[in-house]
Design a protein around this motif. Structure first.
Motif, short mmCIF file in Angstrom:
data_model
loop_
_atom_site.label_atom_id
_atom_site.label_comp_id
_atom_site.label_asym_id
_atom_site.label_seq_id
_atom_site.Cartn_x
_atom_site.Cartn_y
_atom_site.Cartn_z
N LEU A 173 0.85 -1.12 -0.17
CA LEU A 173 0.06 -0.13 0.01
C LEU A 173 1.02 1.36 -0.07
CD1 LEU A 173 -2.37 -1.14 2.79
CD2 LEU A 173 -2.92 -1.08 0.29
N PRO A 174 0.54 2.65 -0.43
CA PRO A 174 1.20 3.82 -0.18
C PRO A 174 2.09 3.93 0.95
CG PRO A 174 -0.66 4.13 -1.27
CD PRO A 174 -0.98 2.79 -0.93
N GLU A 175 1.51 3.42 1.98
CA GLU A 175 2.19 3.84 3.34
C GLU A 175 3.05 2.76 3.65
OE1 GLU A 175 -2.25 5.02 3.60
OE2 GLU A 175 -1.12 3.43 2.81
N ASN A 176 3.17 1.60 3.01
CA ASN A 176 4.18 0.72 3.56
C ASN A 176 5.24 0.36 2.11
OD1 ASN A 176 3.06 -1.18 2.00
ND2 ASN A 176 1.79 -1.81 3.51
N ILE A 185 6.91 3.19 8.02
CA ILE A 185 5.63 2.56 7.65
C ILE A 185 4.59 3.56 8.60
CG2 ILE A 185 3.87 0.85 7.61
CD1 ILE A 185 6.11 -0.96 7.76
N HIS A 186 3.79 4.40 7.62
CA HIS A 186 2.90 5.20 8.14
C HIS A 186 1.63 4.56 8.38
CE1 HIS A 186 5.82 8.35 7.14
NE2 HIS A 186 5.66 8.09 5.81
N PRO A 187 0.62 4.92 9.51
CA PRO A 187 -0.66 4.61 9.70
C PRO A 187 -1.34 4.54 8.33
CG PRO A 187 0.01 6.09 11.33
CD PRO A 187 1.20 6.25 10.27
N LEU A 188 -2.17 3.63 8.12
CA LEU A 188 -2.97 3.41 7.04
C LEU A 188 -4.02 4.39 7.30
CD1 LEU A 188 -3.06 -0.30 6.62
CD2 LEU A 188 -1.42 1.11 5.78
N ASP A 189 -4.30 5.19 6.00
CA ASP A 189 -5.50 5.85 5.74
C ASP A 189 -6.63 5.15 5.42
OD1 ASP A 189 -5.36 5.43 3.11
OD2 ASP A 189 -4.41 7.54 2.58
N GLN A 190 -8.08 5.61 5.38
CA GLN A 190 -9.14 4.80 4.93
C GLN A 190 -9.01 4.15 3.59
OE1 GLN A 190 -13.30 6.28 4.84
NE2 GLN A 190 -13.62 5.21 6.67
N PRO A 191 -8.74 4.80 2.54
CA PRO A 191 -8.75 4.18 1.45
C PRO A 191 -7.68 2.80 1.45
CG PRO A 191 -8.55 6.37 0.93
CD PRO A 191 -8.43 6.49 2.55
#
Length: 339
Positions: A14-17, A159-165
């Protein structure tokens, strides 16, 4: 095991990871990395352990004779302290490994910083890869300047916290992977809690049990009817209950209810323990756990504290939960009106 079914291949990018995933995969070739130390940081449940386990798994397949070592930073600190008492070198195995993984370095006692820095120096001279994970960035660590310098000199990726999408995409892919047919509304429901994958995985496990009794796909009406969530008051303890329920894969309503099954009791005691560690009153903890009295809370706290002495996995779970819950407590105190 072929390359399409190993842990790294199953990791949901995912974009965050994505940058963290690429950094780990870059070290999974079996070659010697140009920068030996990879510092991987992110909140609990963000996928750090999955990535590290996938790396170890893949390297062990590429080089079966290589020796990897994985150690929790808190355990390393205890080992260093013990070695100072009996004059033994219990860290020799770490310094001579072909791959070293140090997990949750934010829990490393500052007195052990120098020893870990020595281990990293020894591995760097041998050009052996090192993976260090943490729940925070290197600038926030309470460690020696020497160790911090070794960490920031490596490759640092978060790794950032996942947003809702991203949570919705993760939920949809995990449901598909498990053959669980649900409507789009249920996917949205699965993505309702902020954070990483653990709350989603916990809810999917509950949905898998529910799916045994109803024809697919599961609808939101069916899910909310059979798995109701009591309205929360937004308090710290309310959020602790949901954090613990997600981590231990039980329903929050079961923590409040009369169930005496082993998994629910262990999770309930964990909620009591965490609430006390956050400084919450016994009466408030008991009120959020089905109206239990203060002596029950004290017993649950003592029982879990005793279990921690012999269960390192449980100790790691509680450290992660406390790392997540502490910012919640701080935010609540800052939002509270002044007297």
């Amino acid at each position: 095991m072929d390359g399409t079914t190993d842990l790294l291949s199953r990791f949901v990018q995912l974009p965050e990871n994505r940058s963290a995933f690429q950094a780990v995969v870059g070290r999974a070739t079996g070659g010697r990395p140009r920068v030996p130390v990879l510092f991987l940081h992110g909140p609990p449940g963000s996928g750090k352990s999955h990535l590290v386990a996938g790396l170890v798994e893949r390297l062990s397949r590429i080089r079966p004779t290589s020796a990897s070592a994985t150690v929790a930073a808190a355990d390393l600190g205890l080992a260093v302290y013990q070695s100072s008492l009996d004059h033994t070198d219990v860290t020799h195995e770490l310094a001579t490994s072909d791959l070293l993984v140090v997990e949750d370095v934010q829990h490393l006692p500052p007195t052990a910083s120098g020893r870990l820095a020595q281990i990293l120096d020894h591995l760097q001279t041998r050009r052996k890869p090192v993976i260090v994970t943490a729940g925070c960035g290197p600038s926030e660590l309470q460690c020696s300047a020497r160790l911090k310098g070794r960490l920031v000199a490596g490759l640092v990726t978060g790794i950032h916290p996942l947003d809702q999408p991203s949570r919705r995409e993760l939920a949809a892919r995990l449901c598909d992977r498990r053959g669980l047919r649900v409507t789009d509304e249920v996917v949205h429901w699965l993505a309702r809690h902020p954070g990483g994958a653990r709350p989603i995985l916990g809810d999917i496990s509950r949905l898998e049990q529910l799916a045994k009794f109803y024809p697919p796909p599961l609808t939101l009406a069916r899910v909310t009817a059979d798995l109701p969530e009591p309205p929360g008051d937004g308090s710290v303890m309310e959020q602790v209950v949901h954090l613990v329920a997600g981590r231990f894969r039980v329903a929050a309503k079961d923590l409040r209810g009369p169930s005496r099954t082993r998994g629910v009791v262990r999770a309930r005691h964990a909620a009591m323990f965490l609430g006390r560690r956050l400084g919450l009153p016994l009466a408030e903890i008991g009120r959020h756990l089905g109206g239990r009295d203060h002596t029950t809370v004290m017993h649950g706290y003592a029982k879990l504290e005793a279990d921690l002495a012999t269960d390192s996995r449980l100790a790691g779970e509680l450290r992660d939960l406390q790392a997540v819950a502490s910012p919640i407590q701080v935010a609540a105190s800052q939002a509270a009106p002044s007297e």
